[in-house]
Design a protein around this motif. Structure first.
Motif, PDB file in Angstrom:
ATOM      1  N   ASN A 497       1.270  -1.462  -0.095  1.00  0.00           N
ATOM      2  CA  ASN A 497      -0.122  -0.001   0.700  1.00  0.00           C
ATOM      3  C   ASN A 497       0.555   0.868   0.385  1.00  0.00           C
ATOM      4  O   ASN A 497       2.175   1.238   0.836  1.00  0.00           O
ATOM      5  N   TRP A 498       0.845   2.036  -0.890  1.00  0.00           N
ATOM      6  CA  TRP A 498       1.481   3.445  -1.514  1.00  0.00           C
ATOM      7  C   TRP A 498       1.844   3.820  -0.043  1.00  0.00           C
ATOM      8  O   TRP A 498       2.631   4.354  -0.091  1.00  0.00           O
ATOM      9  N   TYR A 499       0.634   4.702   0.832  1.00  0.00           N
ATOM     10  CA  TYR A 499       0.174   5.935   1.810  1.00  0.00           C
ATOM     11  C   TYR A 499       0.926   5.080   2.830  1.00  0.00           C
ATOM     12  O   TYR A 499       2.132   5.266   3.915  1.00  0.00           O
ATOM     13  N   ALA A 504       6.557   4.986   6.332  1.00  0.00           N
ATOM     14  CA  ALA A 504       7.569   3.901   7.135  1.00  0.00           C
ATOM     15  C   ALA A 504       8.167   4.648   6.732  1.00  0.00           C
ATOM     16  O   ALA A 504       9.526   5.210   8.263  1.00  0.00           O
ATOM     17  N   LYS A 505       8.257   5.069   5.374  1.00  0.00           N
ATOM     18  CA  LYS A 505       9.981   5.394   5.370  1.00  0.00           C
ATOM     19  C   LYS A 505      10.327   6.782   5.634  1.00  0.00           C
ATOM     20  O   LYS A 505      11.205   7.561   6.247  1.00  0.00           O
ATOM     21  N   TRP A 506       8.677   7.639   5.884  1.00  0.00           N
ATOM     22  CA  TRP A 506       8.757   8.702   6.455  1.00  0.00           C
ATOM     23  C   TRP A 506       9.662   8.859   7.986  1.00  0.00           C
ATOM     24  O   TRP A 506       9.925   9.650   8.470  1.00  0.00           O
ATOM     25  N   TYR A 551      10.470   0.309  -1.272  1.00  0.00           N
ATOM     26  CA  TYR A 551       9.553  -0.415  -2.534  1.00  0.00           C
ATOM     27  C   TYR A 551       7.730   0.820  -2.631  1.00  0.00           C
ATOM     28  O   TYR A 551       7.433   0.900  -1.608  1.00  0.00           O
ATOM     29  N   PHE A 552       7.685   1.077  -4.240  1.00  0.00           N
ATOM     30  CA  PHE A 552       6.397   2.315  -4.024  1.00  0.00           C
ATOM     31  C   PHE A 552       5.682   1.749  -5.673  1.00  0.00           C
ATOM     32  O   PHE A 552       6.963   2.056  -7.090  1.00  0.00           O
ATOM     33  N   PRO A 553       5.380   1.154  -5.606  1.00  0.00           N
ATOM     34  CA  PRO A 553       4.352   1.058  -6.730  1.00  0.00           C
ATOM     35  C   PRO A 553       3.752   1.926  -7.350  1.00  0.00           C
ATOM     36  O   PRO A 553       3.203   2.699  -7.106  1.00  0.00           O
ATOM     37  N   TYR A 554       4.266   2.368  -8.841  1.00  0.00           N
ATOM     38  CA  TYR A 554       3.917   3.395  -9.932  1.00  0.00           C
ATOM     39  C   TYR A 554       3.554   2.304 -11.081  1.00  0.00           C
ATOM     40  O   TYR A 554       4.489   1.129 -11.370  1.00  0.00           O
ATOM     41  N   GLN A 563      -1.621   2.569  -5.512  1.00  0.00           N
ATOM     42  CA  GLN A 563      -3.124   2.142  -3.973  1.00  0.00           C
ATOM     43  C   GLN A 563      -2.028   1.409  -3.349  1.00  0.00           C
ATOM     44  O   GLN A 563      -1.073   1.029  -2.589  1.00  0.00           O
ATOM     45  N   GLN A 564      -1.720   0.076  -4.574  1.00  0.00           N
ATOM     46  CA  GLN A 564      -0.897  -1.144  -3.892  1.00  0.00           C
ATOM     47  C   GLN A 564      -1.347  -2.288  -5.580  1.00  0.00           C
ATOM     48  O   GLN A 564      -1.228  -1.672  -6.585  1.00  0.00           O
ATOM     49  N   ASP A 565       0.157  -2.909  -5.158  1.00  0.00           N
ATOM     50  CA  ASP A 565       0.888  -3.261  -6.399  1.00  0.00           C
ATOM     51  C   ASP A 565      -0.531  -3.888  -7.343  1.00  0.00           C
ATOM     52  O   ASP A 565      -0.929  -3.423  -8.347  1.00  0.00           O
ATOM     53  N   GLY A 566      -1.085  -4.702  -7.114  1.00  0.00           N
ATOM     54  CA  GLY A 566      -2.681  -4.644  -8.154  1.00  0.00           C
ATOM     55  C   GLY A 566      -4.054  -4.062  -8.333  1.00  0.00           C
ATOM     56  O   GLY A 566      -4.788  -4.390  -8.679  1.00  0.00           O
ATOM     57  N   PHE A 567      -3.289  -2.763  -8.054  1.00  0.00           N
ATOM     58  CA  PHE A 567      -5.111  -1.927  -8.551  1.00  0.00           C
ATOM     59  C   PHE A 567      -5.490  -2.209  -9.925  1.00  0.00           C
ATOM     60  O   PHE A 567      -6.050  -1.847 -10.027  1.00  0.00           O
TER      61      PHE A 567
END
Length: 767
Positions: A497-499, A504-506, A551-554, A563-567
């Motif tokens: 989930n991108w958000y 987590a990174k932030w 990792y950020f899905p793009y 929003q997430q890998d399978g969107f």
């Protein structure tokens, strides 16, 4: 059911006409509270129609054993229930020896309720012909005192219209109450003592398991023809006590019962002193009298409105909406007790357990920082620090170690008590909202002391959790986060989930920055914290590695973060292509169908763009807004406000206005067809943000306030005040200009539309 029955008014919530279909909705909408207790707008007299009885005491709860079909390791043992408390408002009324009940009356006319938000007073009036043909005119006033917050007051006046009649009032206390919301139909209260003494009565009771001791109390007096009518104790059972006042009333004359009542609780007083404290409270309000106490109520609310009011000219529905939101927020939480927090239903219902959610940190803290002072917001942050050990325990139950902290999704005492697995275990973004609130608090107030005193320990626990929650994907050579649920609960158990990944990174980077800052500026606190947490440089290096390789899905095709890998595997049918008959989907579709759909309950990627807007360009926001908003059904109360702020930032004021109207009138117009269960208190802070941050464009940039004011076409003007670092600035916006007025002794520099503007004390500055 008629959902548009609340009359537009700038300062009041008004219902005209008696309609039993609206009863439970009105009980929510006309709820009152004072931060220490609250109650739904139930009738004082007996009503045998459909109703949802609810009186609530702040901080008093019951651990209702979890009820699930299939137990999973890590499940909370209980779901904390906000408790329907003993009823003190009850007044039975007999007319010529027959009990009065609006549900059985031959005729009800001129029925009117008014919640005067300016004064904090709820009034109900009507005329009725009873089942035995007594015609009466009734006016009832009720409020919960802000000055003496253990006490509420009722004035109940009856005028007999058609002939002389015998009128009997029986004010009572009743601890034999049940919860609407109960898993096993447990008995929540144990009554230990019932007592009546002259015109006073007391019920001592405690909650089962949690052992909160309470004394529910009342005092009543009756006045007729300028004289006081003497009452007598009437009935006493194991959990009920009443007084009786009887009077023959001449036609076209009024008789008035005054009742004071409320609760004292062992949270605030020694057990053995509860009855005496109750007696002292009654003596205090008796000396003041109903009218005197009501005047104090008006004065207390005037002081609240002086700072927190938002004035809108030219749009009554918008004005009513924002004042209703501000009013309910202040009824729910006033910042006087750091052991309390802001439940999503406040004192208006029992859904969600009435506990603390991430809503407080994400939505409520900005409102309280700007309309109160930094002390109130600091108490909300201290609440989380006080629960840090419980957060570490919560994480440990799920298999985390080394002081990793997972704050609960729902809590009363810091312990997780939410039992839907896809939320309890997976909606872990709540951790990030708490870290963001620490950052937001310092950014706004300039008070750094919270971080070395308390906040850094919270940040370390949260960062440890994120470090352990990710794993290294060999395929991607990146750290991934599997099996999560973002704010958009219409996608459960998704990967990356991108958000959540961005949070987590932030969080890790923010924690590392604060460690350096505390080490250099607060060495004593730093050594205390390192000694307590056993944090090492080697552990920090591991965190850094995770943050740097997250990792950020793009999607290259769409140019947006996913929003997430399978969107993109979903059938991307826009909301405007859905038949209206299938909305809201959470009431019309199976959960399986919702989870496979592209529909978004609330802002998810866009929530991240709201929190961290300085990390993204306006073009980035526009691209993501245009991609995700068409799939958003806004079936979360927290959704429209974020979209309103972002639409305003993009200059799309008509869209921003529509989102604002939806968030401000969510309950008044019952958009989600569920207001009878209680109000959406925490999202109400988002309504305030829609105006101040959305239309007003207020931000903190480089340690200074910045504004980019805009105004909807529907408004002539609007104004608000903010307390920024103990300087109060009033902002007034029209289509032609914006004026700023600074209350204080020192000059303040702000930015307006990117340009520096100096505000001088007590002078009007026009831009």
């Amino acid at each position: 059911m008629n959902q548009d029955y609340i009359k537009p008014d700038n300062w009041s919530i008004i219902e005209e006409g008696f309609d039993s279909e609206n009863m439970k909705s009105s009980e929510s909408i006309f709820s009152i509270g004072n931060g220490a207790m609250g109650q739904r707008a139930n009738f004082e007299e007996t009503y045998t129609g459909e109703t949802f009885q609810g009186s609530y005491i702040a901080g008093v709860y019951y651990p209702d054993k979890t009820r699930v079909g299939w137990w999973k390791n890590g499940y909370p043992e209980y779901f904390a229930k906000v408790l329907n408390a003993p009823n003190w408002i009850g007044i039975k009324i007999y007319l010529n020896e027959e009990e009065f009940d609006l549900a059985t009356c031959k005729k009800v006319s001129k029925f009117r309720r008014e919640l005067n938000m300016q004064e904090g007073i709820y009034t109900r009036s009507f005329q009725a012909v009873s089942a035995n043909n007594v015609e009466i005119d009734v006016v009832v006033k009720r409020f919960l005192s802000l000055d003496i917050d253990a006490v509420g007051a009722i004035s109940y006046s009856v005028k007999v219209l058609n002939s002389d009649a015998s009128v009997v009032f029986e004010p009572y206390l009743d601890s034999g109450i049940t919860n609407e919301d109960s898993n096993w139909d447990d008995k929540f209260w144990n009554t230990t003592k019932v007592n009546a003494d002259d015109n006073r009565a007391f019920i001592e009771a405690h909650t089962m398991k949690t052992e909160f001791k309470t004394c529910t109390f009342m005092q009543a007096s009756l006045e007729y023809d300028g004289h006081e009518v003497t009452g007598v104790p009437l009935e006493k059972t194991d959990n009920f006590v009443s007084l009786k006042f009887e009077q023959n009333v001449k036609a076209n004359t009024s008789i008035t019962l005054t009742k004071f009542g409320g609760y004292v609780v062992s949270r605030n007083h020694p057990n053995e002193e509860l009855v005496q404290v109750a007696k002292n409270s009654l003596s205090e309000v008796s000396a003041i009298g109903f009218d005197g106490l009501m005047q104090k109520q008006k004065d207390a609310w005037a002081a609240i409105w002086e700072m927190s009011d938002i004035v809108i000219e030219g749009d009554t529905k918008a004005q009513q909406g924002i004042r209703f939101n501000i009013f309910q927020l202040n009824q729910t939480y006033l910042g006087t007790d750091s052991r309390l927090n802001i439940g999503p239903k406040g004192f208006t219902g029992e859904k969600y357990g009435g506990s603390t959610y991430w809503d407080t940190e994400a939505y409520c803290i900005p409102f309280y920082m700007a309309t109160k002072d930094d002390k109130v917001a600091r108490k909300l942050l201290k609440y989380r620090y006080n629960h840090l050990e419980k957060a570490i325990e919560n994480a440990k139950k799920l298999g985390f170690s080394n002081g990793a902290a997972l704050y609960p999704m729902v809590t009363m005492n810091g312990e997780e008590c939410h039992n839907e697995w896809e939320i309890t275990f997976e909606e872990i973004h709540r951790n990030g909202a708490i870290a963001f609130a620490i950052h937001n608090y310092f950014r706004y107030t300039g008070d750094y002391s919270y971080i070395p005193e308390m906040g850094l320990e919270v940040l370390i626990g949260i960062s440890r959790f994120w470090h352990q929650r990710v794993n290294l994907s060999k395929d991607k050579n990146k750290y991934v986060m599997l099996g999560v649920t973002g704010p958009n609960e219409y996608e459960n158990n998704v990967n990356n989930n991108w958000y959540t990944n961005y949070l987590a990174k932030w969080c890790i980077n923010y924690t590392l920055t604060q460690l350096d800052k505390v080490k250099n500026g607060y060495p004593d606190d730093y050594h205390r914290i390192i000694g307590k947490t056993k944090l090492t440089d080697r552990e920090c290096d591991k965190w850094k590695k995770v943050a740097n390789k997250m990792y950020f899905p793009y999607s290259k095709e769409h140019g947006v973060f996913l929003q997430q890998d399978g969107f993109l595997d979903k059938d991307l049918v826009r909301v405007d292509e859905l038949p209206k008959s299938e909305r809201p989907i959470n009431q019309k579709w199976s959960w399986d169908r919702i989870l496979r759909s592209p529909y978004i309950k609330q802002a998810d990627v866009l929530q991240g763009f709201y929190f961290f807007e300085e990390d993204f360009s306006t073009e980035d926001l526009e691209k993501h807004f245009d991609f995700y908003e068409p799939f958003t059904v806004h079936e979360s109360s927290l959704s429209p406000c974020v979209h309103s702020i972002q639409a305003a930032k993009l200059g799309r004021m008509e869209q921003a206005y529509n989102f604002y109207l939806r968030t401000s009138r969510l309950d008044l117009d019952d958009y989600n067809k569920e207001v009878e269960e209680g109000l959406h208190i925490t999202s109400m802070a988002g309504t305030w943000m829609s105006i101040v941050e959305g239309f007003g464009g207020m931000r903190v940039v480089n340690d200074k306030l910045s504004f980019k004011p805009q105004i909807p076409n529907q408004w002539k003007a609007y104004s608000f005040k903010v307390n920024f670092r103990n300087r109060i600035i009033k902002v007034n916006v029209t289509a032609k200009e914006t004026t700023f007025h600074l209350k204080g002794t020192e000059e303040v520099t702000i930015r307006v539309n990117g340009k520096k503007v100096a505000l001088l004390p007590d002078e009007l500055t026009t831009v």
